[in-house]
Write an enzyme that holds these catalytic residues in place. Structure first.
Site, PDB file in Angstrom:
ATOM      1  N   ASN A 195       0.861  -1.176   0.000  1.00 10.64           N
ATOM      2  CA  ASN A 195       0.000   0.000   0.000  1.00 10.64           C
ATOM      3  C   ASN A 195       0.904   1.234   0.000  1.00 10.64           C
ATOM      4  O   ASN A 195       2.128   1.133   0.116  1.00 10.64           O
ATOM      5  CB  ASN A 195      -0.983  -0.007   1.172  1.00 10.64           C
ATOM      6  CG  ASN A 195      -0.312  -0.024   2.533  1.00 10.64           C
ATOM      7  OD1 ASN A 195       0.713   0.616   2.744  1.00 10.64           O
ATOM      8  ND2 ASN A 195      -0.882  -0.776   3.474  1.00 10.64           N
ATOM      9  N   LEU A 196       0.298   2.412  -0.144  1.00  8.39           N
ATOM     10  CA  LEU A 196       1.094   3.625  -0.289  1.00  8.39           C
ATOM     11  C   LEU A 196       1.977   3.872   0.924  1.00  8.39           C
ATOM     12  O   LEU A 196       3.142   4.271   0.791  1.00  8.39           O
ATOM     13  CB  LEU A 196       0.173   4.823  -0.531  1.00  8.39           C
ATOM     14  CG  LEU A 196       0.867   6.172  -0.751  1.00  8.39           C
ATOM     15  CD1 LEU A 196       1.778   6.116  -1.978  1.00  8.39           C
ATOM     16  CD2 LEU A 196      -0.159   7.287  -0.891  1.00  8.39           C
ATOM     17  N   GLU A 198       3.263   1.656   3.018  1.00  3.13           N
ATOM     18  CA  GLU A 198       4.368   0.700   2.992  1.00  3.13           C
ATOM     19  C   GLU A 198       5.390   1.077   1.918  1.00  3.13           C
ATOM     20  O   GLU A 198       6.599   0.967   2.135  1.00  3.13           O
ATOM     21  CB  GLU A 198       3.822  -0.705   2.744  1.00  3.13           C
ATOM     22  CG  GLU A 198       2.966  -1.247   3.897  1.00  3.13           C
ATOM     23  CD  GLU A 198       2.154  -2.461   3.508  1.00  3.13           C
ATOM     24  OE1 GLU A 198       1.714  -3.193   4.421  1.00  3.13           O
ATOM     25  OE2 GLU A 198       1.912  -2.672   2.292  1.00  3.13           O
ATOM     26  N   ASP A 264      -5.845  -8.340   1.021  1.00  8.92           N
ATOM     27  CA  ASP A 264      -5.909  -9.777   0.733  1.00  8.92           C
ATOM     28  C   ASP A 264      -6.709 -10.030  -0.536  1.00  8.92           C
ATOM     29  O   ASP A 264      -6.373 -10.911  -1.344  1.00  8.92           O
ATOM     30  CB  ASP A 264      -6.561 -10.525   1.897  1.00  8.92           C
ATOM     31  CG  ASP A 264      -5.748 -10.451   3.179  1.00  8.92           C
ATOM     32  OD1 ASP A 264      -4.531 -10.196   3.097  1.00  8.92           O
ATOM     33  OD2 ASP A 264      -6.344 -10.638   4.257  1.00  8.92           O
TER      34      ASP A 264
END
Length: 478
Positions: A195-196, A198, A264
């Site tokens: 994600n952004l 991370e 997920d």
């Protein structure tokens, strides 16, 4: 272009990662505790569901693919519950039971469809043994068509290189949902899906779309990846390929109830689609649609192939929607590479009426895709007066994005769209039938200077926002 729905029943996916149990305590709230200013939830039901890598496996199985799941759990009753539910879903389980280790349980307290609290029960120290190819035999991998590494930083994937190397040597794509600041552990994988938050924890903050894509390309090179998919919540997701191409997909327009399990879902649908022989871009489009369905529901859920097919039918252009200027520039570069002719129009669209719809449909027919720029609230107020707008910018853009004729919608804060015209360079500039001469259209010189075309749509009837407001005012005074 519409993504193709692959034959998911042809996919065989091995999922390796951190398995946990998601537990939901659901009930109602009718009073505040006398002990502290907190709501009292009268629990009316408790339900369990596999989480982490287990949820990824469920997502893939729900699409009709064949799934194997390998991971670690405690030697306890929660692990028994997990394995029983996974096997009931048709998933082959290879779960290593670790003595002295507690199965991770995430307990969510929910009242009136609202998550109030989450409690995490987990071992104070993640298992450091990890899973090696011996615990996940290579012969299990050999007949698979995709490998997913679902890393929740619980220790199972502390050293994923043996699995990545084994899969790539067999020509099997490796998809990784990463965790932590050390992405070098995943070197050689096919695709990472951070994600952004991370992503920026590894490469640094990205102020612009161009900077995000540049840093994604650098990370792809450093890690020897084929692609990187950055998921960006309400800003959609951006796919960057090793060959330098990039594609942005706006978030699907829907009310967000709960983002639990959205990541997920993305990697699960991606893996199933690629394992079934789908193209990378089609797989990402399908994952984006599935993520939109999941966040519109409460708790972690799985999307079935019929649900995805139905949503696909309701989404004639998966990449359309509300975008920023930089996101639009990326999208236009892609469609122009295929020879598309871009049409541009702009306006306030405070009260959308039949005249607007007619001229936007005409505009769309003058090219291959239509961009509509919308005056911001401040810009509209300067043009129309202190009583406007009647509808705020986000609502005006949402209505326009819902029209079949409109591909992309973006705002602008200036009094005119001239800066946008210089940045986007549309092949056609179109305005509604209120105009009789192209010379009256703002920006006509800019467009014609680079060889573009300026056109006026035919007016239909006498529909106008001002006339509608006058009629409303007259009736209110009767």
């Amino acid at each position: 272009m519409q993504p193709l729905l692959p034959r998911f029943d042809q996919a065989r996916v091995l999922v390796v990662g951190d398995i946990m149990l998601d537990r939901y305590c659901e009930g109602g709230v009718s009073r505040i505790s006398p002990e502290a200013p907190v709501p009292v939830v009268k629990v009316e039901g408790i339900r369990d569901r596999p989480g982490g890598a287990g949820n990824v496996a469920l997502t893939i199985a729900a699409l009709g693919a064949k799934v194997r799941l390998a991971g670690a759990a405690g030697d306890d009753s929660d692990a028994e519950t997990l394995e029983s539910m996974l096997q009931a879903a048709g998933i082959q389980c290879f779960i290593e039971r670790l003595s002295g280790y507690t199965t991770t349980v995430k307990l969510r307290v929910i009242a009136r469809n609202q998550q109030l609290l989450r409690l995490d029960f987990e071992h104070p120290h993640a298992p450091d043994t990890g899973l090696q190819p011996g615990a996940t035999p290579v012969d299990q991998l050999a007949d698979c068509t995709a490998l997913v590494l679902s890393d929740y930083a619980k220790g199972v994937l502390h050293n994923p290189q043996p699995l990545i190397g084994a899969a790539r040597s067999l020509g099997i794509p490796v998809l990784v949902d990463p965790k932590g600041p050390d992405f070098m552990r995943y070197r050689g994988a096919t695709l990472l899906t951070p994600n952004l938050r991370e992503f920026e924890a590894v490469v640094g903050h990205c102020d612009t779309e161009a900077e995000l894509i540049k840093r994604a390309r650098g990370l792809i090179s450093d890690l020897e990846l084929d692609a990187l998919l950055v998921t960006r919540a309400e800003r959609g997701m951006t796919l960057v390929l090793a060959d330098g191409d990039a594609m942005h997909l706006p978030a699907r327009e829907r009310e967000v109830f709960d983002v639990t399990g959205a990541g997920d879902t993305v990697i699960g649908v991606l893996a199933a689609a690629l394992a079934a022989g789908g193209a990378m871009r089609d797989a990402v489009m399908l994952a984006n649609i599935a993520a939109g369905l999941v966040v519109g529901r409460l708790g972690a859920v799985s999307i079935s192939a019929p649900e995805l097919r139905q949503a696909l039918g309701a989404a004639p252009h998966p990449e359309r929607g509300v975008v920023s200027l930089e996101q639009l520039q990326v999208a236009l570069a892609e469609v122009r590479a295929k020879g598309a002719r871009v049409v541009f129009s702009n306006g306030c669209f405070d009260l959308l009426h039949a005249g607007h719809v007619s001229y936007l449909e005409q505009a769309r027919n003058m090219g291959d895709c239509l961009v509509v720029a919308v005056n911001s609230d401040a810009s509209l107020r300067r043009l129309k007066g202190p009583g406007r707008p009647l509808n705020p910018l986000d609502r005006r853009m949402a209505v326009l994005a819902g029209l079949a004729a409109v591909d992309w919608v973006l705002p602008f804060d200036e009094d005119t769209p001239e800066a946008l015209l210089r940045a986007l360079r549309p092949e056609v500039l179109v305005k509604g039938g209120d105009y009789t001469r192209k010379e009256d259209i703002v920006g006509w010189r800019i467009v014609e200077a680079y060889g573009g075309e300026v056109r006026i749509a035919e007016r239909v009837g006498d529909a106008s926002t001002s006339a509608m407001l006058d009629r409303i005012q007259d009736k209110s005074e009767d």
